[in-house]
Design an enzyme around this catalytic site. Structure first.
Site, PDB file in Angstrom:
ATOM      1  N   GLU A   1     -24.648  -7.184  71.506  1.00  0.00           N
ATOM      2  CA  GLU A   1     -24.507  -6.951  70.064  1.00  0.00           C
ATOM      3  C   GLU A   1     -25.749  -7.237  69.217  1.00  0.00           C
ATOM      4  O   GLU A   1     -25.786  -8.210  68.459  1.00  0.00           O
ATOM      5  CB  GLU A   1     -23.334  -7.759  69.503  1.00  0.00           C
ATOM      6  CG  GLU A   1     -22.007  -7.385  70.102  1.00  0.00           C
ATOM      7  CD  GLU A   1     -20.817  -7.892  69.274  1.00  0.00           C
ATOM      8  OE1 GLU A   1     -21.027  -8.666  68.329  1.00  0.00           O
ATOM      9  OE2 GLU A   1     -19.700  -7.497  69.584  1.00  0.00           O
ATOM     10  N   TYR A  42     -13.980  -3.243  67.921  1.00  0.00           N
ATOM     11  CA  TYR A  42     -12.910  -3.955  67.219  1.00  0.00           C
ATOM     12  C   TYR A  42     -12.343  -3.140  66.058  1.00  0.00           C
ATOM     13  O   TYR A  42     -11.146  -3.099  65.852  1.00  0.00           O
ATOM     14  CB  TYR A  42     -13.433  -5.304  66.680  1.00  0.00           C
ATOM     15  CG  TYR A  42     -13.745  -6.297  67.764  1.00  0.00           C
ATOM     16  CD1 TYR A  42     -12.770  -7.149  68.256  1.00  0.00           C
ATOM     17  CD2 TYR A  42     -15.029  -6.397  68.310  1.00  0.00           C
ATOM     18  CE1 TYR A  42     -13.038  -8.063  69.260  1.00  0.00           C
ATOM     19  CE2 TYR A  42     -15.321  -7.309  69.319  1.00  0.00           C
ATOM     20  CZ  TYR A  42     -14.322  -8.141  69.786  1.00  0.00           C
ATOM     21  OH  TYR A  42     -14.593  -9.041  70.779  1.00  0.00           O
ATOM     22  N   HIS A  47     -26.246 -13.631  75.157  1.00  0.00           N
ATOM     23  CA  HIS A  47     -25.135 -13.622  74.201  1.00  0.00           C
ATOM     24  C   HIS A  47     -25.427 -14.727  73.178  1.00  0.00           C
ATOM     25  O   HIS A  47     -24.659 -15.666  73.024  1.00  0.00           O
ATOM     26  CB  HIS A  47     -23.804 -13.813  74.919  1.00  0.00           C
ATOM     27  CG  HIS A  47     -22.607 -13.314  74.149  1.00  0.00           C
ATOM     28  ND1 HIS A  47     -21.688 -12.429  74.664  1.00  0.00           N
ATOM     29  CD2 HIS A  47     -22.178 -13.574  72.887  1.00  0.00           C
ATOM     30  CE1 HIS A  47     -20.750 -12.178  73.757  1.00  0.00           C
ATOM     31  NE2 HIS A  47     -21.023 -12.874  72.665  1.00  0.00           N
ATOM     32  N   ARG A  73     -16.521 -10.532  82.674  1.00  0.00           N
ATOM     33  CA  ARG A  73     -17.794 -10.461  81.970  1.00  0.00           C
ATOM     34  C   ARG A  73     -18.076 -11.823  81.347  1.00  0.00           C
ATOM     35  O   ARG A  73     -17.314 -12.288  80.500  1.00  0.00           O
ATOM     36  CB  ARG A  73     -17.727  -9.385  80.865  1.00  0.00           C
ATOM     37  CG  ARG A  73     -18.965  -9.341  80.019  1.00  0.00           C
ATOM     38  CD  ARG A  73     -18.978  -8.196  79.001  1.00  0.00           C
ATOM     39  NE  ARG A  73     -20.164  -8.363  78.183  1.00  0.00           N
ATOM     40  CZ  ARG A  73     -20.156  -8.587  76.877  1.00  0.00           C
ATOM     41  NH1 ARG A  73     -19.047  -8.610  76.183  1.00  0.00           N
ATOM     42  NH2 ARG A  73     -21.287  -8.789  76.245  1.00  0.00           N
ATOM     43  N   GLU A  81     -15.924  -5.253  75.053  1.00  0.00           N
ATOM     44  CA  GLU A  81     -15.086  -6.180  74.294  1.00  0.00           C
ATOM     45  C   GLU A  81     -14.101  -5.374  73.473  1.00  0.00           C
ATOM     46  O   GLU A  81     -14.440  -4.334  72.905  1.00  0.00           O
ATOM     47  CB  GLU A  81     -15.892  -7.057  73.307  1.00  0.00           C
ATOM     48  CG  GLU A  81     -16.697  -8.139  73.952  1.00  0.00           C
ATOM     49  CD  GLU A  81     -17.430  -9.023  72.932  1.00  0.00           C
ATOM     50  OE1 GLU A  81     -16.991  -9.132  71.768  1.00  0.00           O
ATOM     51  OE2 GLU A  81     -18.456  -9.599  73.309  1.00  0.00           O
ATOM     52  N   ASN A 107     -18.691  -2.705  72.477  1.00  0.00           N
ATOM     53  CA  ASN A 107     -17.728  -3.678  71.970  1.00  0.00           C
ATOM     54  C   ASN A 107     -17.042  -3.033  70.764  1.00  0.00           C
ATOM     55  O   ASN A 107     -17.716  -2.640  69.808  1.00  0.00           O
ATOM     56  CB  ASN A 107     -18.433  -4.958  71.504  1.00  0.00           C
ATOM     57  CG  ASN A 107     -19.108  -5.694  72.649  1.00  0.00           C
ATOM     58  OD1 ASN A 107     -19.041  -5.272  73.799  1.00  0.00           O
ATOM     59  ND2 ASN A 107     -19.768  -6.798  72.332  1.00  0.00           N
TER      60      ASN A 107
HETATM   61  C1  PNW Z   1     -18.213 -10.380  68.891  1.00  0.00           C
HETATM   62  N1  PNW Z   1     -18.264  -9.002  62.550  1.00  0.00           N
HETATM   63  O1  PNW Z   1     -18.696 -10.883  67.709  1.00  0.00           O
HETATM   64  C2  PNW Z   1     -18.911 -11.233  69.917  1.00  0.00           C
HETATM   65  O2  PNW Z   1     -19.558 -10.543  70.934  1.00  0.00           O
HETATM   66  C3  PNW Z   1     -18.071 -12.347  70.445  1.00  0.00           C
HETATM   67  O3  PNW Z   1     -18.913 -13.381  70.820  1.00  0.00           O
HETATM   68  C4  PNW Z   1     -17.045 -12.753  69.404  1.00  0.00           C
HETATM   69  O4  PNW Z   1     -16.349 -13.913  69.746  1.00  0.00           O
HETATM   70  C5  PNW Z   1     -16.115 -11.578  69.218  1.00  0.00           C
HETATM   71  O5  PNW Z   1     -16.829 -10.401  68.876  1.00  0.00           O
HETATM   72  C6  PNW Z   1     -15.035 -11.808  68.162  1.00  0.00           C
HETATM   73  O6  PNW Z   1     -15.624 -12.035  66.916  1.00  0.00           O
HETATM   74  C7  PNW Z   1     -18.509 -10.354  66.460  1.00  0.00           C
HETATM   75  O7  PNW Z   1     -18.377  -9.851  61.620  1.00  0.00           O
HETATM   76  C8  PNW Z   1     -18.677 -11.230  65.414  1.00  0.00           C
HETATM   77  O8  PNW Z   1     -18.093  -7.787  62.310  1.00  0.00           O
HETATM   78  C9  PNW Z   1     -18.603 -10.777  64.123  1.00  0.00           C
HETATM   79  C10 PNW Z   1     -18.356  -9.442  63.875  1.00  0.00           C
HETATM   80  C11 PNW Z   1     -18.185  -8.555  64.925  1.00  0.00           C
HETATM   81  C12 PNW Z   1     -18.261  -9.019  66.227  1.00  0.00           C
END
Ligand code: PNW
Length: 486
Positions: free
Chosen positions: A204, A334, A158, A114, A392, A332
């Protein structure tokens, strides 16, 4: 004396080396085989393993082959906006090293990649005349991927908005940008869909709109008042819908389109009926401005009430465009948002994390493997989505090469193993997750954090551009080879 205690006492006295030499070996079939080949930890046949990056974070070459400036060039070159004043001018120099980077993917065994397309390479002014030399880079990249047996998955936005569109009307604050995005998406689909079968419109909303136009810590660095901000949110989802329609109108038959959204992932604090239902309700409400309106074609009553006179202005025709049917949904993921049931009118409360809550190197990246179960499970349950990709997942770690040059990122391996266990649980429960893209293939420009937070499976020495696989790359290679949690 108990047999086990006598073993431990022996090991304390004699040391482990002596123990392993002296103790009889446990038969391999009793202990090792089930753990290694456990069918209970396997992913469905054909599960698509991939990795991900984004244009401004890896490409560099910002002035080459007619690329126009983007809002991230402007923002990162503004003093004080990024850690150490870092910019994406060079980044991973992927623009010149893409062939080498495809070999990194091949060595991992990923079957899909991707990447994102830089809008200002293709339309340096955002709209108007295209720049064929800019698109050519993606032609070369796609050909290289296919020649190596890797499927290209392309993201159209992006975050590197052409600066000209920000200057003229305020970027996503203006409906012109939504329309220009649709036009650009159709153009790219027309030229790449003979080889690219999966497109993501945007990456995002929950980051680029919120962080860029309300909080001001990402490009274009604005802190708009609520009414203008909610209108910006609306124009962003409208742009997505126009892009879906333009891709359908211009792409070869069989081209699939979706988006990659960092939804708020609502996870029940306890897995019982009351909290599970609360997390489902929360999923709709907490994603009301983006995923919910895209899936349902209307803003929730609670969102419109909450925003009141600052609610976005829209027409029924807009909502129809925004909710254009999708072929798949990318999420995505996390971190989790913990949710519990309560007696409030909406029937849920988000529970704040206590001070002791663990996180990875990025302070926002709180740990909760269950997010990779409940995220796709709720999307499939609530909106009947049939094809889901994790677009992601990954983490930052304070990676330092050891004397042998390898980064032993045991914390990243721990993070990935636990998250993948929950993803495997989702597939075993029948949640239609078709693939997983690990963020990221290699360390790169981490937006406002510059080069300080590393997310890669490969360590990048930015002075030499040397890439070195970390321990987590070996882990992921094994996951892919065995199609199981390793
Ligand atoms: C995503 N937060 O960004 C993006 O899609 C990527 O480009 C980035 O490198 C990756 O996650 C890791 O950070 C985020 O502050 C940036 O919660 C910030 C946040 C979440 C996702």
């Amino acid at each position: 004396m108990d047999h086990d205690i006598s073993r431990r006492t022996f090991s304390q006295l004699a040391g482990l080396g002596a123990l392993s030499a002296a103790m009889p070996r446990v038969a391999a079939t009793e202990l090792e085989d089930p753990a290694i080949a456990s069918p209970g930890r396997s992913f469905p046949k054909g599960f698509l393993w991939g990795s991900a990056t984004a244009s401004y974070q890896v490409e560099g070459a910002v002035n080459e082959d007619g690329r126009g400036p983007s809002i991230w060039d402007t923002f990162s070159h503004t003093p004080g906006k990024t850690v150490d004043g870092a910019t994406g001018d060079v980044a991973d120099d992927h623009y010149h090293r893409y062939k080498q980077d495809v070999q990194l993917m091949k060595a991992l065994g990923v079957k899909a990649y991707r990447f994102s397309i830089a809008w200002p390479r293709v339309f340096p002014q955002g709209s108007g005349s295209p720049n064929p030399k800019g698109l050519d880079f993606y032609n070369r990249l796609v050909d290289e991927l296919l020649a190596n047996g890797i499927q290209p998955f392309a993201t159209l936005y992006h975050w590197d908005l052409p600066q000209a569109l920000q200057d003229d009307g305020g970027g996503w604050e203006s409906r012109n940008t939504s329309e220009a995005f649709g036009h650009y998406a159709g153009y790219v689909a027309q030229h790449l869909s003979d080889r690219v079968k999966h497109f993501f419109t945007t990456n995002e909303f929950g980051a680029f709109v919120e962080l860029g136009y309300a909080i001001g810590i990402h490009a274009p660095g604005l802190k708009l008042p609520p009414g203008r901000f909610n209108q910006t949110r609306h124009h962003a989802v409208l742009g997505h819908g126009l892009a879906v329609q333009a891709i359908r109108a211009n792409a070869r038959p069989g081209t699939k389109v979706g988006l990659a959204e960092n939804m708020t992932i609502c996870v029940p604090v306890i897995e019982n009926d009351a909290h599970i239902r609360a997390a489902e309700r929360a999923t709709r409400e907490m994603n009301a401005p983006y995923m919910t309106v895209i899936q349902e074609g209307r803003y929730t009553d609670a969102y419109l009430e909450r925003t009141g006179t600052d609610a976005p202005k829209f027409t029924a025709a807009d909502l129809k465009v925004i909710s254009s049917p999708l072929d798949f949904v990318g999420i995505n993921i996390y971190t989790p948002t913990w949710v519990r049931a309560d007696d409030s009118p909406l029937g849920f409360t988000a529970v704040p994390n206590p001070g002791s809550y663990p996180h990875m190197a990025s302070s926002w990246l709180t740990i909760g493997p269950e997010a990779l179960y409940w995220g796709p499970r709720n999307v499939a349950k609530i909106w009947k989505v049939q094809e889901i990709y994790i677009t992601e997942n990954g983490c930052s770690s304070s990676d330092v090469p050891a004397a042998d040059g390898i980064v032993y990122d045991t914390d990243r391996v721990m993070y990935l193993r636990n998250y993948l266990s929950q993803l495997q649980r989702a597939t075993a429960d029948g949640v239609p997750v078709k693939g997983y893209f690990l963020w990221s293939l290699m360390d790169n420009f981490e937006w406002a954090d510059g080069y300080t937070n590393r997310f890669g499976l490969h360590y990048v020495d930015y002075a030499t551009q040397k890439r070195t696989p970390k321990l987590s790359a070996s882990f992921y290679r094994e996951v892919i080879a065995r199609n199981t949690v390793a």
